[in-house]
Design an enzyme around this catalytic site. Structure first.
Site, PDB file in Angstrom:
ATOM      1  N   LYS A  53      65.257   9.266 -37.943  1.00  0.00           N
ATOM      2  CA  LYS A  53      66.598   8.745 -37.635  1.00  0.00           C
ATOM      3  C   LYS A  53      67.496   9.864 -37.111  1.00  0.00           C
ATOM      4  O   LYS A  53      68.208   9.699 -36.123  1.00  0.00           O
ATOM      5  CB  LYS A  53      67.213   8.090 -38.882  1.00  0.00           C
ATOM      6  CG  LYS A  53      66.554   6.755 -39.209  1.00  0.00           C
ATOM      7  CD  LYS A  53      66.937   6.207 -40.576  1.00  0.00           C
ATOM      8  CE  LYS A  53      66.097   4.966 -40.883  1.00  0.00           C
ATOM      9  NZ  LYS A  53      66.315   4.401 -42.208  1.00  0.00           N
ATOM     10  N   GLN A  97      69.358   6.067 -47.560  1.00  0.00           N
ATOM     11  CA  GLN A  97      67.954   5.660 -47.441  1.00  0.00           C
ATOM     12  C   GLN A  97      67.483   4.990 -48.736  1.00  0.00           C
ATOM     13  O   GLN A  97      67.653   5.536 -49.826  1.00  0.00           O
ATOM     14  CB  GLN A  97      67.095   6.899 -47.124  1.00  0.00           C
ATOM     15  CG  GLN A  97      65.636   6.591 -46.862  1.00  0.00           C
ATOM     16  CD  GLN A  97      65.415   5.738 -45.618  1.00  0.00           C
ATOM     17  OE1 GLN A  97      66.030   5.940 -44.574  1.00  0.00           O
ATOM     18  NE2 GLN A  97      64.527   4.765 -45.722  1.00  0.00           N
ATOM     19  N   ASP A 120      73.810  -0.118 -41.563  1.00  0.00           N
ATOM     20  CA  ASP A 120      72.549  -0.771 -41.925  1.00  0.00           C
ATOM     21  C   ASP A 120      72.741  -2.285 -42.028  1.00  0.00           C
ATOM     22  O   ASP A 120      71.772  -3.035 -42.071  1.00  0.00           O
ATOM     23  CB  ASP A 120      72.057  -0.239 -43.286  1.00  0.00           C
ATOM     24  CG  ASP A 120      70.842   0.664 -43.142  1.00  0.00           C
ATOM     25  OD1 ASP A 120      70.202   0.608 -42.078  1.00  0.00           O
ATOM     26  OD2 ASP A 120      70.550   1.412 -44.093  1.00  0.00           O
TER      27      ASP A 120
END
Ligand code: NAP
Length: 294
Positions: A53, A97, A120
């Site tokens: 990422k 994460q 997200d």
């Protein structure tokens, strides 16, 4: 005739090029999109996702703040870090994460992220906005699936779609996006799961099959209608002695069999996978753009 391959790598590269131009335009106006990435602990798979990422951010000019903190970090310490990023004007997106260590409550952490920086798309505010058809940060993997379909010229309007899997990160949101009264929706959607009585019967009716079960060979050729479009979200490791690692990645679809019946199909790897990070970049750029319209 063998199916046309939907090349996720190529579509992702094209989208990243578009995003690079948007980033350059933002920078010209004095705004550098910024993403804060938080990794708690040292799970190897999570580490490699986070690294990928950050690398993707760098490639298109997004600033990424790398925060790798020990597995012993308390929930309150993590919430304090999130709060700092919520207030930091250089940061337009926050990514924590998952999964988190067991002593940290994931829901509490997701709730702590400012919905305006929730790139997200997991915060209930964004989920709710998506469900009622308002502008929202869309979760990355399902949004990536929609982009693959749209950019491959697949007709969604009136299509019969069968989604296999009902998770909050893939199955439910992708089904939801597809039923919206919008050009990226207007499909008729059936969601299947482990309690579905006759999976094959449902799948056989589908113009578009989206497999997100997390089990190899969930979708086989005899289940697929000739000419259907098949999107394989699954990523499964199977033993393979011929590989140095001892394993290889396969999806949920029997690719070799199904590609002889489908009109279009995504491979694994190289299908949905490359789109997930791309949609994270997309959301971060979108968040930065919003600061200009304030
Ligand atoms: P998950 O939380 O384990 O959910 C799997 C879903 O599939 C569940 O709803 C389950 O039903 C259903 N299911 C499992 N086996 C089934 C079967 N034989 N028949 C019908 N339904 C079945 O998984 P997830 O997080 O949604 O992920 C799904 C897959 O996508 C995984 O392989 C994951 O690695 C992959 N993935 C890929 C990406 C990417 O970027 N490419 C991103 C996210 C996930 P129940 O609800 O009844 O248990």
């Amino acid at each position: 005739m063998a199916a046309q391959i939907i090349d996720g790598k190529q579509i992702a590269a094209q989208m990243r090029e578009e995003l690079k131009q948007k980033v350059a335009a933002l920078k010209a106006k004095g705004v550098t999109p910024g993403l804060a990435v938080v990794l708690v602990g040292d799970d190897p798979a999570s580490k490699s996702y986070v690294t990928a990422k950050e690398k993707a951010c760098e490639e298109i000019g997004i600033y990424s703040s790398d925060n790798r903190i020990p597995a012993t970090t308390t929930q309150n310490e993590l919430l304090a870090i999130i709060d700092t990023f919520n207030k930091d004007p250089k940061i337009h997106g926050i990514l924590v994460q998952l999964p988190l260590p067991k002593h940290i409550n994931e829901d509490a952490v997701l709730l702590a992220i400012d919905p305006k920086k929730d790139v997200d798309g997991f915060h209930p505010v964004n989920v709710g906005r998506m469900v009622v058809g308002q502008e929202a940060y869309l979760p990355c993997t399902p949004h990536g699936v929609i982009q693959l379909l749209m950019r491959s010229g697949v007709k969604l309007d009136g299509a019969e779609v069968v989604v296999v899997g009902r998770s909050n990160i893939v199955g439910k949101p992708v089904a939801n996006m597809l039923i919206q009264k919008a050009p990226t929706g207007n499909a008729t959607v059936t969601i299947c799961h482990t309690r579905t009585k006759n999976l094959a019967e449902h799948v056989r009716r589908a113009d578009i099959v989206i497999a997100a079960a997390g089990r190899p060979n969930t979708i086989t050729a005899e289940m697929v209608k000739p000419g259907a479009v098949v999107i394989d979200v699954g990523v499964n490791r199977i033993d393979d002695a011929s590989k140095k690692s001892g394993f290889r990645l396969v999806g949920d679809v029997d690719f070799e069999g199904v590609k002889e019946k489908a009109s279009q199909i995504t491979p694994v790897p190289g299908g949905v996978g490359p789109m997930t990070i791309t949609m994270l970049l997309f959301n971060t750029v979108q968040s930065a753009e919003k600061t200009l319209s304030k």
